[in-house]
Write an enzyme that holds these catalytic residues in place. Structure first.
Site, PDB file in Angstrom:
ATOM      1  N   ILE A 152       0.836  -1.198   0.000  1.00  0.00           N
ATOM      2  CA  ILE A 152       0.000   0.000   0.000  1.00  0.00           C
ATOM      3  C   ILE A 152       0.873   1.251   0.000  1.00  0.00           C
ATOM      4  O   ILE A 152       0.584   2.239  -0.692  1.00  0.00           O
ATOM      5  CB  ILE A 152      -0.936   0.005   1.219  1.00  0.00           C
ATOM      6  CG1 ILE A 152      -1.934  -1.166   1.145  1.00  0.00           C
ATOM      7  CG2 ILE A 152      -1.681   1.332   1.329  1.00  0.00           C
ATOM      8  CD1 ILE A 152      -2.940  -1.044   0.035  1.00  0.00           C
ATOM      9  N   LYS A 188       7.293   3.226  21.412  1.00  0.00           N
ATOM     10  CA  LYS A 188       8.674   2.793  21.604  1.00  0.00           C
ATOM     11  C   LYS A 188       9.452   2.879  20.289  1.00  0.00           C
ATOM     12  O   LYS A 188       9.014   2.363  19.254  1.00  0.00           O
ATOM     13  CB  LYS A 188       8.709   1.365  22.150  1.00  0.00           C
ATOM     14  CG  LYS A 188       8.249   1.249  23.601  1.00  0.00           C
ATOM     15  CD  LYS A 188       9.182   2.020  24.531  1.00  0.00           C
ATOM     16  CE  LYS A 188       8.801   1.864  25.990  1.00  0.00           C
ATOM     17  NZ  LYS A 188       9.702   2.634  26.873  1.00  0.00           N
ATOM     18  N   LYS A 215      12.701   1.729  20.021  1.00  0.00           N
ATOM     19  CA  LYS A 215      13.778   0.742  19.978  1.00  0.00           C
ATOM     20  C   LYS A 215      13.623  -0.277  18.847  1.00  0.00           C
ATOM     21  O   LYS A 215      14.621  -0.606  18.179  1.00  0.00           O
ATOM     22  CB  LYS A 215      13.892   0.028  21.324  1.00  0.00           C
ATOM     23  CG  LYS A 215      15.185  -0.778  21.504  1.00  0.00           C
ATOM     24  CD  LYS A 215      16.426   0.120  21.496  1.00  0.00           C
ATOM     25  CE  LYS A 215      16.510   0.954  22.761  1.00  0.00           C
ATOM     26  NZ  LYS A 215      17.753   1.750  22.807  1.00  0.00           N
ATOM     27  N   GLY A 262     -12.968 -20.217  -6.930  1.00  0.00           N
ATOM     28  CA  GLY A 262     -12.385 -21.161  -5.985  1.00  0.00           C
ATOM     29  C   GLY A 262     -12.051 -22.458  -6.698  1.00  0.00           C
ATOM     30  O   GLY A 262     -12.348 -22.627  -7.883  1.00  0.00           O
ATOM     31  N   CYS A 291     -16.540 -17.063 -11.972  1.00  0.00           N
ATOM     32  CA  CYS A 291     -15.734 -18.257 -12.217  1.00  0.00           C
ATOM     33  C   CYS A 291     -16.447 -19.498 -11.669  1.00  0.00           C
ATOM     34  O   CYS A 291     -17.414 -19.963 -12.239  1.00  0.00           O
ATOM     35  CB  CYS A 291     -14.339 -18.070 -11.625  1.00  0.00           C
ATOM     36  SG  CYS A 291     -13.110 -19.269 -12.207  1.00  0.00           S
ATOM     37  N   PHE A 292     -15.986 -20.020 -10.549  1.00  0.00           N
ATOM     38  CA  PHE A 292     -16.623 -21.171  -9.908  1.00  0.00           C
ATOM     39  C   PHE A 292     -18.084 -20.865  -9.590  1.00  0.00           C
ATOM     40  O   PHE A 292     -18.949 -21.739  -9.652  1.00  0.00           O
ATOM     41  CB  PHE A 292     -15.852 -21.507  -8.633  1.00  0.00           C
ATOM     42  CG  PHE A 292     -16.136 -22.864  -8.054  1.00  0.00           C
ATOM     43  CD1 PHE A 292     -15.526 -24.000  -8.560  1.00  0.00           C
ATOM     44  CD2 PHE A 292     -17.012 -23.007  -6.988  1.00  0.00           C
ATOM     45  CE1 PHE A 292     -15.777 -25.251  -8.014  1.00  0.00           C
ATOM     46  CE2 PHE A 292     -17.270 -24.249  -6.435  1.00  0.00           C
ATOM     47  CZ  PHE A 292     -16.645 -25.375  -6.948  1.00  0.00           C
ATOM     48  N   MET A 337     -20.156 -19.077 -11.339  1.00  0.00           N
ATOM     49  CA  MET A 337     -20.948 -19.290 -12.549  1.00  0.00           C
ATOM     50  C   MET A 337     -21.156 -20.780 -12.792  1.00  0.00           C
ATOM     51  O   MET A 337     -22.259 -21.226 -13.141  1.00  0.00           O
ATOM     52  CB  MET A 337     -20.255 -18.654 -13.752  1.00  0.00           C
ATOM     53  CG  MET A 337     -20.838 -19.091 -15.089  1.00  0.00           C
ATOM     54  SD  MET A 337     -20.074 -18.305 -16.513  1.00  0.00           S
ATOM     55  CE  MET A 337     -20.382 -19.534 -17.787  1.00  0.00           C
ATOM     56  N   HIS A 341     -12.719 -13.087 -14.248  1.00  0.00           N
ATOM     57  CA  HIS A 341     -12.597 -12.389 -12.960  1.00  0.00           C
ATOM     58  C   HIS A 341     -12.624 -10.876 -13.181  1.00  0.00           C
ATOM     59  O   HIS A 341     -11.575 -10.231 -13.260  1.00  0.00           O
ATOM     60  CB  HIS A 341     -11.296 -12.797 -12.262  1.00  0.00           C
ATOM     61  CG  HIS A 341     -11.316 -14.188 -11.725  1.00  0.00           C
ATOM     62  ND1 HIS A 341     -11.739 -14.487 -10.449  1.00  0.00           N
ATOM     63  CD2 HIS A 341     -10.999 -15.372 -12.309  1.00  0.00           C
ATOM     64  CE1 HIS A 341     -11.668 -15.795 -10.257  1.00  0.00           C
ATOM     65  NE2 HIS A 341     -11.222 -16.357 -11.371  1.00  0.00           N
ATOM     66  N   GLU A 383     -13.222  -8.558 -11.167  1.00  0.00           N
ATOM     67  CA  GLU A 383     -12.690  -7.788 -10.038  1.00  0.00           C
ATOM     68  C   GLU A 383     -11.245  -7.355 -10.262  1.00  0.00           C
ATOM     69  O   GLU A 383     -10.781  -6.366  -9.673  1.00  0.00           O
ATOM     70  CB  GLU A 383     -12.802  -8.590  -8.737  1.00  0.00           C
ATOM     71  CG  GLU A 383     -11.875  -9.784  -8.610  1.00  0.00           C
ATOM     72  CD  GLU A 383     -12.456 -11.084  -9.165  1.00  0.00           C
ATOM     73  OE1 GLU A 383     -11.985 -12.163  -8.771  1.00  0.00           O
ATOM     74  OE2 GLU A 383     -13.377 -11.009 -10.004  1.00  0.00           O
TER      75      GLU A 383
END
Length: 542
Positions: free
Chosen positions: A19, A186, A188, A353, A380-381, A383, A514, A516
């Site tokens: 990120i 801290k 350290k 998956g 994917c899976f 569908m 996919h 996404e």
């Protein structure tokens, strides 16, 4: 000439180097610079393709079919620049390349060693193909002190000496933990991490310090003194509400200005932060909210669905609503009624998956969505399971199943062995290496002009990224369509089903690819924007 920023991490893992790299790249882009980000992973796997999602999280697939680290997804989402196979390297690939060269005799009988052969291979990867960029950001995976990372750290140390003076900067991301008993942060752990890094020969130019509260000026001065960095180069990286707030937060703390100053770029172009501010405003000021049930297999580790989560939030951004996710382990539905879990949600998503575990639960989720008219998005899976559900309950094929689960008399879903890539026929042997038997990368699909999905895309020709070995069996297409499941998208040769939908359902779409992986906060994927829009409509009915 490209300038190089090397980003390392210390104290603990999972601090967010990916990120941080993506946010810095976005800030440099906002100033008008051309930026590339590369990830160097120290593990011995050739790529993460065969690694457990619980071990590694999501495998991010690029247009050219590379299976890469999930951080490349962050790089793409923050910069909009599509990543490729040359943006991610692993120790496994480095050693494979070296062994292949040794077998060919490329080393002319020399003893092959970590220095110089492994480090040279790493340096070649870092330097190759950067002619069109102003900045190249290189994230080194793992934590300083890990034995696996030593060749990579040695390689970037050497690059610091070999590159022209003033063209390499080192950023070290660390953690300042708060100790409640002492009531203070801290320094350290950061001091020791920098000491370890300096013992390797790398002196960080900038410290990016993660903390859950403001770092006092006295602690900044202390870090500056003991870590030998300028006080202005001790940048606090405070926790923020969402990852899309990070570029704004880092800019306010002066990270991008400090990086440019380290390169001697002064004055620098002013950044345009308006689009990041708009995204942040929408995230923090939603006009409503919806709940999406994610019925998955790896729900115990959300990183396994990183791009999916972000794409759903992008869909929320497009519709100015907050998206709440209800994570449901698919196996639960194999012993319990799905209704109590799904009646109150506004949309159901079944993601990709592998394997039989949880498959029956996903089939029941698809059935619930079809019968109750709840928006359903099968990826994917997801569908494939929707097609098996239709075959069983609409067509009457009781034994409908997938050959992935074992021998079956009715393989509604089966293993692919060949498909078109452009004008070329690609083939895979079922008995080949596990990492080389999948359909990977961007492929074309042709959509029916009158289909719902074509209306969503605004086009009948699309290119989306794939990662699968199994495909809906076209031999069942006619019977499924007769029962109402429309095969709205096909591969250009008409052999591989790519999308399915029900015409009489408010929103029921399955895709073999996919989507996404191509969604961005500034350009939400149209399918996710439409799915969330349908969920908003559903929320008015629940």
């Amino acid at each position: 000439m490209a300038r190089y920023v090397f980003i390392t991490g210390g104290v603990v893992s999972s601090l967010g180097k990916g990120i941080a790299a993506a946010a810095l790249a976005a800030l440099l882009q906002a100033r008008g610079y051309r930026v590339r980000i590369r990830k160097l992973d120290p593990y011995l796997n050739v790529d993460p393709g065969t690694m457990s999602p619980y071990q590694h999280g999501e495998v991010f697939v690029t247009d050219d079919g590379a299976e890469t680290d999930l951080d490349l997804g962050h790089y793409e989402r923050f910069t909009g620049r599509p990543a490729n196979q040359q943006d991610n390297i692993t120790t496994g690939r480095i050693y494979r390349n070296i062994i292949e060269k040794e077998r060919r005799g490329d080393y002319l009988g020399a003893t092959v060693q970590v220095i110089p052969h492994v480090t040279d291979e790493i340096k070649n990867f870092v330097l190759e193909g950067n002619e069109d960029y102003d900045f190249v950001l290189c994230e080194i995976g793992g934590t300083v002190g890990d034995i696996e990372a030593m060749p990579f750290l040695e390689a970037i140390r050497q690059l610091g000496n070999e590159l022209p003076r003033g063209t390499a900067v080192y950023i070290h991301l660390t953690l300042m933990p708060y100790i409640p008993a002492a009531g203070e942060l801290k320094t350290k752990p950061t001091q020791h991490s920098v000491k370890e890094l300096r013992s390797i020969g790398i002196a960080p130019d900038i410290l990016l310090v993660r903390a859950d509260r403001e770092i006092p000026e006295s602690d900044r001065r202390k870090l500056s003194l003991f870590c030998n960095v300028r006080e202005s180069a001790v940048i606090q990286a405070l926790d923020v509400a969402t990852i899309y707030d990070v570029p704004i937060a880092y800019h306010k703390e002066g990270l991008d200005s400090e990086v440019l100053s380290a390169f001697g770029i002064d004055p620098a172009p002013k950044p345009r932060m308006d689009r990041w501010e708009e995204v942040s405003h929408r995230l923090h000021n939603p006009e409503g909210e919806v709940t999406i049930a994610v019925v998955g297999k790896y729900t115990g580790l959300k990183d396994a669905y990183k791009s999916l989560i972000e794409a759903l939030h992008h869909g929320g951004l497009a519709n100015k609503v907050k998206v709440n996710l209800d994570w449901i382990e698919a196996e639960v539905f194999e012993s319990e009624d799905p209704a109590p879990y799904l009646e109150k949600v506004h949309g159901i998503l079944v993601p990709g998956g592998f394997g039989e575990r949880g498959a029956e639960g996903k089939i029941l989720a698809a059935k619930f969505a079809r019968e109750r008219k709840v928006p359903y998005f099968g990826i994917c899976f997801g569908m494939q399971m929707a097609c098996i559900e239709a075959a069983r309950n609409l067509v009457g094929i009781e034994d409908a199943s997938s050959s992935e689960f074992g021998p079956t008399r009715e393989p509604v879903v089966g293993l692919m062995t060949e498909w078109l890539k452009g004008n070329m026929l690609e083939k895979r042997a079922a008995a080949g290496d596990l990492g080389g038997t999948m359909r990977l990368g961007a492929y074309e699909a042709v959509l029916k002009p009158d289909s719902k999905i074509a209306q969503i895309y605004g086009s009948t020709d699309i290119h989306e990224r794939h990662r699968h070995r199994y495909e809906v069996n076209i031999d069942y297409k006619d019977r499924l369509e007769a029962a109402g499941l429309n095969f709205a998208g096909m591969s250009p040769d008409g052999v591989l089903p790519e999308t399915v939908e029900y015409a009489d359902h408010p929103w029921f779409i399955g895709v073999q690819y996919h989507p996404e992986l191509k969604s961005r906060p500034f350009e939400p994927h149209p399918l996710f924007a439409s799915f969330i829009e349908a969920a908003i409509e559903q929320s008015r009915l629940v």
